[in-house]
Design a protein around this motif. Sequence first.
Motif, PDB file in Angstrom:
ATOM      1  N   THR A   1     -29.217  24.008 -30.931  1.00 13.63           N
ATOM      2  CA  THR A   1     -28.033  23.788 -31.748  1.00 13.63           C
ATOM      3  C   THR A   1     -28.480  23.237 -33.098  1.00 13.63           C
ATOM      4  OG1 THR A   1     -26.756  23.274 -29.763  1.00 13.63           O
ATOM      5  CG2 THR A   1     -25.792  22.628 -31.861  1.00 13.63           C
ATOM      6  N   GLY A   2     -27.808  23.623 -34.156  1.00 10.51           N
ATOM      7  CA  GLY A   2     -28.106  23.098 -35.483  1.00 10.51           C
ATOM      8  C   GLY A   2     -26.824  22.917 -36.268  1.00 10.51           C
ATOM      9  N   ALA A   3     -26.912  22.215 -37.392  1.00  7.37           N
ATOM     10  CA  ALA A   3     -25.721  21.971 -38.209  1.00  7.37           C
ATOM     11  C   ALA A   3     -26.084  21.996 -39.685  1.00  7.37           C
ATOM     12  CB  ALA A   3     -25.090  20.627 -37.852  1.00  7.37           C
ATOM     13  N   LEU A   4     -25.191  22.585 -40.480  1.00  7.12           N
ATOM     14  CA  LEU A   4     -25.377  22.620 -41.923  1.00  7.12           C
ATOM     15  C   LEU A   4     -25.140  21.243 -42.532  1.00  7.12           C
ATOM     16  CD1 LEU A   4     -23.494  25.872 -43.006  1.00  7.12           C
ATOM     17  CD2 LEU A   4     -25.954  25.477 -43.208  1.00  7.12           C
ATOM     18  N   ILE A   5     -26.062  20.805 -43.385  1.00  2.11           N
ATOM     19  CA  ILE A   5     -25.843  19.587 -44.153  1.00  2.11           C
ATOM     20  C   ILE A   5     -25.780  19.892 -45.651  1.00  2.11           C
ATOM     21  CG2 ILE A   5     -26.809  18.063 -42.406  1.00  2.11           C
ATOM     22  CD1 ILE A   5     -29.373  17.943 -44.124  1.00  2.11           C
ATOM     23  N   SER A   6     -26.007  21.139 -46.014  1.00  8.03           N
ATOM     24  CA  SER A   6     -25.754  21.676 -47.349  1.00  8.03           C
ATOM     25  C   SER A   6     -25.635  23.182 -47.153  1.00  8.03           C
ATOM     26  CB  SER A   6     -26.891  21.324 -48.324  1.00  8.03           C
ATOM     27  OG  SER A   6     -28.022  22.119 -48.092  1.00  8.03           O
ATOM     28  N   PRO A   7     -25.199  23.935 -48.159  1.00  5.71           N
ATOM     29  CA  PRO A   7     -24.992  25.363 -47.944  1.00  5.71           C
ATOM     30  C   PRO A   7     -26.216  26.132 -47.454  1.00  5.71           C
ATOM     31  CG  PRO A   7     -23.865  24.671 -49.932  1.00  5.71           C
ATOM     32  CD  PRO A   7     -24.679  23.501 -49.480  1.00  5.71           C
ATOM     33  N   ASP A   8     -27.436  25.612 -47.707  1.00  4.72           N
ATOM     34  CA  ASP A   8     -28.631  26.344 -47.286  1.00  4.72           C
ATOM     35  C   ASP A   8     -29.581  25.531 -46.416  1.00  4.72           C
ATOM     36  OD1 ASP A   8     -29.502  24.606 -49.253  1.00  4.72           O
ATOM     37  OD2 ASP A   8     -30.841  26.056 -50.203  1.00  4.72           O
ATOM     38  N   LEU A   9     -29.142  24.371 -45.901  1.00  2.00           N
ATOM     39  CA  LEU A   9     -30.013  23.528 -45.080  1.00  2.00           C
ATOM     40  C   LEU A   9     -29.386  23.246 -43.720  1.00  2.00           C
ATOM     41  CD1 LEU A   9     -31.302  20.873 -47.661  1.00  2.00           C
ATOM     42  CD2 LEU A   9     -32.502  22.915 -46.825  1.00  2.00           C
ATOM     43  N   VAL A  10     -30.156  23.495 -42.665  1.00  3.15           N
ATOM     44  CA  VAL A  10     -29.721  23.260 -41.294  1.00  3.15           C
ATOM     45  C   VAL A  10     -30.572  22.159 -40.682  1.00  3.15           C
ATOM     46  CG1 VAL A  10     -29.526  24.253 -38.975  1.00  3.15           C
ATOM     47  CG2 VAL A  10     -28.906  25.617 -40.975  1.00  3.15           C
ATOM     48  N   GLU A  45     -17.751  24.304 -44.109  1.00  2.00           N
ATOM     49  CA  GLU A  45     -18.027  23.146 -44.961  1.00  2.00           C
ATOM     50  C   GLU A  45     -19.152  22.318 -44.354  1.00  2.00           C
ATOM     51  OE1 GLU A  45     -15.795  19.211 -46.836  1.00  2.00           O
ATOM     52  OE2 GLU A  45     -14.633  20.722 -45.726  1.00  2.00           O
ATOM     53  N   PRO A  46     -20.298  22.202 -45.048  1.00  2.00           N
ATOM     54  CA  PRO A  46     -21.404  21.404 -44.516  1.00  2.00           C
ATOM     55  C   PRO A  46     -20.987  19.955 -44.270  1.00  2.00           C
ATOM     56  CG  PRO A  46     -22.136  22.743 -46.365  1.00  2.00           C
ATOM     57  CD  PRO A  46     -20.637  22.841 -46.334  1.00  2.00           C
ATOM     58  N   PHE A  47     -21.659  19.329 -43.306  1.00  2.00           N
ATOM     59  CA  PHE A  47     -21.369  17.944 -42.963  1.00  2.00           C
ATOM     60  C   PHE A  47     -22.194  16.995 -43.823  1.00  2.00           C
ATOM     61  CE2 PHE A  47     -20.495  20.238 -38.983  1.00  2.00           C
ATOM     62  CZ  PHE A  47     -19.206  19.810 -38.742  1.00  2.00           C
ATOM     63  N   GLU A  48     -21.613  15.862 -44.130  1.00  2.00           N
ATOM     64  CA  GLU A  48     -22.354  14.785 -44.761  1.00  2.00           C
ATOM     65  C   GLU A  48     -23.046  13.969 -43.673  1.00  2.00           C
ATOM     66  OE1 GLU A  48     -19.717  12.484 -47.152  1.00  2.00           O
ATOM     67  OE2 GLU A  48     -19.100  14.187 -48.393  1.00  2.00           O
ATOM     68  N   THR A  49     -24.070  13.223 -44.075  1.00  2.00           N
ATOM     69  CA  THR A  49     -24.765  12.341 -43.138  1.00  2.00           C
ATOM     70  C   THR A  49     -24.400  10.893 -43.428  1.00  2.00           C
ATOM     71  OG1 THR A  49     -26.728  12.222 -44.559  1.00  2.00           O
ATOM     72  CG2 THR A  49     -26.675  13.962 -42.883  1.00  2.00           C
ATOM     73  N   ALA A  50     -24.676  10.021 -42.461  1.00  2.00           N
ATOM     74  CA  ALA A  50     -24.351   8.602 -42.615  1.00  2.00           C
ATOM     75  C   ALA A  50     -25.398   7.770 -41.887  1.00  2.00           C
ATOM     76  CB  ALA A  50     -22.955   8.306 -42.060  1.00  2.00           C
ATOM     77  N   ASP A  51     -25.352   6.467 -42.100  1.00  2.00           N
ATOM     78  CA  ASP A  51     -26.299   5.562 -41.453  1.00  2.00           C
ATOM     79  C   ASP A  51     -26.077   5.526 -39.947  1.00  2.00           C
ATOM     80  OD1 ASP A  51     -27.404   4.906 -43.889  1.00  2.00           O
ATOM     81  OD2 ASP A  51     -26.091   3.161 -44.176  1.00  2.00           O
ATOM     82  N   ARG A  52     -27.128   5.176 -39.234  1.00  2.00           N
ATOM     83  CA  ARG A  52     -27.074   5.106 -37.776  1.00  2.00           C
ATOM     84  C   ARG A  52     -26.036   4.102 -37.317  1.00  2.00           C
ATOM     85  NH1 ARG A  52     -32.002   3.327 -34.206  1.00  2.00           N
ATOM     86  NH2 ARG A  52     -32.265   2.020 -36.023  1.00  2.00           N
TER      87      ARG A  52
END
Length: 273
Positions: free
Chosen positions: A52-61, A138-145
């Motif tokens: 499984t993978g997820a987009l964090i920008s339009p071209d990054l998984v 829509e790519p997901f944003e990341t956050a702190d643990r």
Amino acid sequence: MRNWLIFSLLAAIITTGAVAQDERLRRLDAGTDANPWEAVGRLDIGGSGFCTGALISPDLVLTAAHCLFDKRTGERINHEDVEFLAGWRNGRASAYRMVRRAVVHPDYVYDGNVSSDRVRNDIALLELIRPIQNGTIEPFETADRPGQGERVGVVSYARDRSEAPSLQEVCTVIARQEGVLVTSCTVDFGSSGAPIFTFADGKAHIVSVVSAKAEMNGEHVSLGTSLSEPLAFLRQELDAGGGLFVSGQAVTARIAVGGGRKETGAKFIRPEE
């Protein structure tokens, strides 16, 4: 030894209550339930398995590093044979992209021993051959643990649900130790690399990726990587021109990362893609 004892005692105190309050998996077949999760996709690994993978920008998984290794030989897989199927459900994807470059955490070693050191560094970043910009993904944003006791969720494919992802919107952070996030989220083979989310302000943010499942005091748990600092290193490697595959190995611009081996006391179960 001291770290192992602290971790085991912590798990014994927290695990039972956390699992009892978990939400069941909900299959995301179609409609409004599935639409917010289109940026989660299945990674088909050269016809030999999937993660499984997820987009964090339009071209990054974002995914797990071990997904890029052949479990039989231990050799790095040519990431040009990996395809990202965004929003894959019941035989169709919202977008299809092959992978152009891929970098794994500089301290990750695929040696067959699933340890806390391996889990902590089990993270990879894939650059797609072209961005996904179709207006519905829509790519997901990341956050702190998140901290111990906080609510998290996971969206993943798995061996028994390979044709559509499932959402577990309520599970719990059981413990954090040495860069490993231990949660009560339900995962199985194929869930490797799945995004673990927090839901602050009603918006999903990725805070970890699934590395392995494990058992602690007879309870099933999932193990996730640390994210913010390792992800920054991976972005730097791509920016430096790394991640190309040449003669059976990936060429990267290595960035030194410190950290000694420390155990958690969990019984790790080796994941399969």
